[in-house]
Write a protein that holds these residues in place. Sequence first.
Motif, mmCIF file in Angstrom:
data_model
loop_
_atom_site.group_PDB
_atom_site.id
_atom_site.type_symbol
_atom_site.label_atom_id
_atom_site.label_comp_id
_atom_site.label_asym_id
_atom_site.label_seq_id
_atom_site.Cartn_x
_atom_site.Cartn_y
_atom_site.Cartn_z
ATOM 1 N N ILE A 132 0.831 -1.201 0.000
ATOM 2 C CA ILE A 132 0.000 0.000 0.000
ATOM 3 C C ILE A 132 0.868 1.255 0.000
ATOM 4 C CG2 ILE A 132 -1.726 1.314 1.321
ATOM 5 C CD1 ILE A 132 -2.824 -1.251 0.178
ATOM 6 N N GLY A 133 0.470 2.232 -0.807
ATOM 7 C CA GLY A 133 1.153 3.516 -0.820
ATOM 8 C C GLY A 133 2.497 3.462 -1.506
ATOM 9 N N ARG A 134 3.135 4.587 -1.554
ATOM 10 C CA ARG A 134 4.435 4.661 -2.224
ATOM 11 C C ARG A 134 5.592 4.354 -1.292
ATOM 12 N NH1 ARG A 134 5.344 11.019 -3.576
ATOM 13 N NH2 ARG A 134 7.529 10.457 -3.520
ATOM 14 N N ASP A 135 5.389 4.461 0.012
ATOM 15 C CA ASP A 135 6.452 4.169 0.986
ATOM 16 C C ASP A 135 6.392 2.702 1.387
ATOM 17 O OD1 ASP A 135 7.379 6.848 1.108
ATOM 18 O OD2 ASP A 135 5.648 7.341 2.363
ATOM 19 N N ARG A 136 7.331 1.922 0.903
ATOM 20 C CA ARG A 136 7.393 0.488 1.176
ATOM 21 C C ARG A 136 8.531 0.238 2.161
ATOM 22 N NH1 ARG A 136 4.354 -1.819 -3.144
ATOM 23 N NH2 ARG A 136 2.999 -0.101 -3.767
ATOM 24 N N TRP A 137 8.345 -0.692 3.076
ATOM 25 C CA TRP A 137 9.367 -0.931 4.090
ATOM 26 C C TRP A 137 9.339 -2.386 4.562
ATOM 27 C CZ3 TRP A 137 7.384 -2.651 8.669
ATOM 28 C CH2 TRP A 137 6.036 -2.375 8.925
ATOM 29 N N GLU A 138 10.441 -2.779 5.166
ATOM 30 C CA GLU A 138 10.558 -4.094 5.799
ATOM 31 C C GLU A 138 11.398 -3.935 7.062
ATOM 32 O OE1 GLU A 138 11.401 -8.416 4.138
ATOM 33 O OE2 GLU A 138 13.258 -7.232 4.258
ATOM 34 N N GLN A 139 10.933 -4.548 8.137
ATOM 35 C CA GLN A 139 11.645 -4.493 9.416
ATOM 36 C C GLN A 139 11.832 -5.915 9.932
ATOM 37 O OE1 GLN A 139 10.672 -1.633 12.710
ATOM 38 N NE2 GLN A 139 9.810 -3.502 13.563
ATOM 39 N N LYS A 140 13.035 -6.192 10.431
ATOM 40 C CA LYS A 140 13.339 -7.515 10.979
ATOM 41 C C LYS A 140 13.950 -7.355 12.368
ATOM 42 C CE LYS A 140 13.968 -9.652 6.534
ATOM 43 N NZ LYS A 140 14.449 -10.843 5.910
ATOM 44 N N LEU A 141 13.436 -8.123 13.309
ATOM 45 C CA LEU A 141 14.000 -8.190 14.649
ATOM 46 C C LEU A 141 14.605 -9.564 14.833
ATOM 47 C CD1 LEU A 141 11.209 -6.669 16.933
ATOM 48 C CD2 LEU A 141 13.271 -5.555 16.088
ATOM 49 N N THR A 142 15.866 -9.603 15.225
ATOM 50 C CA THR A 142 16.486 -10.860 15.601
ATOM 51 C C THR A 142 16.344 -10.984 17.102
ATOM 52 O OG1 THR A 142 18.060 -10.660 13.777
ATOM 53 C CG2 THR A 142 18.612 -12.217 15.538
ATOM 54 N N SER A 168 14.679 -1.516 6.174
ATOM 55 C CA SER A 168 14.928 -0.959 4.844
ATOM 56 C C SER A 168 13.615 -0.392 4.310
ATOM 57 C CB SER A 168 15.478 -2.022 3.888
ATOM 58 O OG SER A 168 14.544 -3.054 3.695
ATOM 59 N N SER A 169 13.736 0.678 3.527
ATOM 60 C CA SER A 169 12.549 1.282 2.931
ATOM 61 C C SER A 169 12.907 1.880 1.577
ATOM 62 C CB SER A 169 11.971 2.359 3.849
ATOM 63 O OG SER A 169 12.851 3.456 3.941
ATOM 64 N N TYR A 170 11.880 2.055 0.769
ATOM 65 C CA TYR A 170 12.066 2.727 -0.512
ATOM 66 C C TYR A 170 10.760 3.385 -0.921
ATOM 67 C CZ TYR A 170 9.784 -1.295 -2.747
ATOM 68 O OH TYR A 170 8.884 -2.271 -3.114
ATOM 69 N N ASP A 171 10.889 4.380 -1.763
ATOM 70 C CA ASP A 171 9.758 5.135 -2.290
ATOM 71 C C ASP A 171 9.535 4.652 -3.720
ATOM 72 O OD1 ASP A 171 8.147 7.121 -3.519
ATOM 73 O OD2 ASP A 171 8.925 8.664 -2.167
ATOM 74 N N THR A 172 8.337 4.187 -4.032
ATOM 75 C CA THR A 172 8.078 3.646 -5.362
ATOM 76 C C THR A 172 8.111 4.703 -6.458
ATOM 77 O OG1 THR A 172 5.687 3.861 -5.064
ATOM 78 C CG2 THR A 172 6.691 1.735 -4.481
ATOM 79 N N LEU A 173 7.986 5.990 -6.075
ATOM 80 C CA LEU A 173 8.009 7.066 -7.067
ATOM 81 C C LEU A 173 9.335 7.813 -7.129
ATOM 82 C CD1 LEU A 173 4.437 8.539 -6.483
ATOM 83 C CD2 LEU A 173 5.175 6.856 -8.185
ATOM 84 N N ASP A 174 10.183 7.621 -6.131
ATOM 85 C CA ASP A 174 11.470 8.323 -6.066
ATOM 86 C C ASP A 174 12.563 7.301 -5.741
ATOM 87 O OD1 ASP A 174 13.682 9.910 -5.651
ATOM 88 O OD2 ASP A 174 12.780 11.095 -4.026
ATOM 89 N N PRO A 175 13.253 6.784 -6.756
ATOM 90 C CA PRO A 175 14.244 5.737 -6.525
ATOM 91 C C PRO A 175 15.431 6.170 -5.653
ATOM 92 C CG PRO A 175 14.288 6.457 -8.820
ATOM 93 C CD PRO A 175 13.141 7.148 -8.165
ATOM 94 N N ASP A 176 15.618 7.478 -5.478
ATOM 95 C CA ASP A 176 16.708 7.965 -4.633
ATOM 96 C C ASP A 176 16.310 8.044 -3.155
ATOM 97 O OD1 ASP A 176 18.422 8.257 -6.808
ATOM 98 O OD2 ASP A 176 17.618 10.254 -7.256
ATOM 99 N N ASN A 177 15.053 7.880 -2.867
ATOM 100 C CA ASN A 177 14.551 7.971 -1.493
ATOM 101 C C ASN A 177 14.500 6.567 -0.879
ATOM 102 O OD1 ASN A 177 13.425 8.725 0.910
ATOM 103 N ND2 ASN A 177 11.434 9.272 0.049
ATOM 104 N N THR A 178 15.646 6.140 -0.359
ATOM 105 C CA THR A 178 15.747 4.820 0.266
ATOM 106 C C THR A 178 16.419 4.968 1.630
ATOM 107 O OG1 THR A 178 17.920 4.336 -0.669
ATOM 108 C CG2 THR A 178 16.003 3.684 -1.982
ATOM 109 N N ALA A 179 16.221 3.978 2.452
ATOM 110 C CA ALA A 179 16.890 3.936 3.755
ATOM 111 C C ALA A 179 17.203 2.483 4.082
ATOM 112 C CB ALA A 179 16.010 4.546 4.833
#
Length: 189
Positions: A111-121, A137-148
């Motif tokens: 959902i939305g343009r802000d996609r993310w995944e979080q993992k806890l060990t 980790s995250s990324y913006d589906t409309l702005d390929p430079d907007n990642t973390a």
Amino acid sequence: MLARLILPLLILLPTTVSAAETIDPARIVSAATGDWNKDGSQDLALIVRPAQGSDEDNGIYLYLTGDNGALALKSAIPNKVWGQFELVGQAPSIEALPSGSLLITSQNDAIGRDRWEQKLTVAYRNFDFVVAGYTYSSYDTLDPDNTAQCDLNVLTGKGKSNDTPITAKGELILLKDWSDDRGQKACGL
């Protein structure tokens, strides 16, 4: 094969987690078996949806095999893991790692343009479950430079955020006391 291991274990589960809540097996959305406390016996970890109509997040239930061979509830942590089940790409999961730790994953890949995944060990230390690692980790589906991206060893406080080394206070944080904001803050996200 996992189903063959889990189904017999579910039969051994006590029907009541606490006096206030009974787990309906239909609410179990993810399960993993492994030897969390390194005693040679298989233990069980579950992610359980909240009761219908609740606005809480999913709960985590961690069982250890006791001296009598039966599973005993070690930790019941309701309202802990975000996740939805109406759409693909938002369901949380739990899995056993070869090291004997657990990996709890939550995500929004739908959902939305802000996609993310979080993992806890999560590791079993000092007779309780602690957060040993945090990965985001995250990324913006409309702005390929907007990642973390961030990978943090919570126990040592060392990690990397967006390919830059970071240092935070190393801590032994119980899973029940963990807040995702802690990881976000340490990563500077």
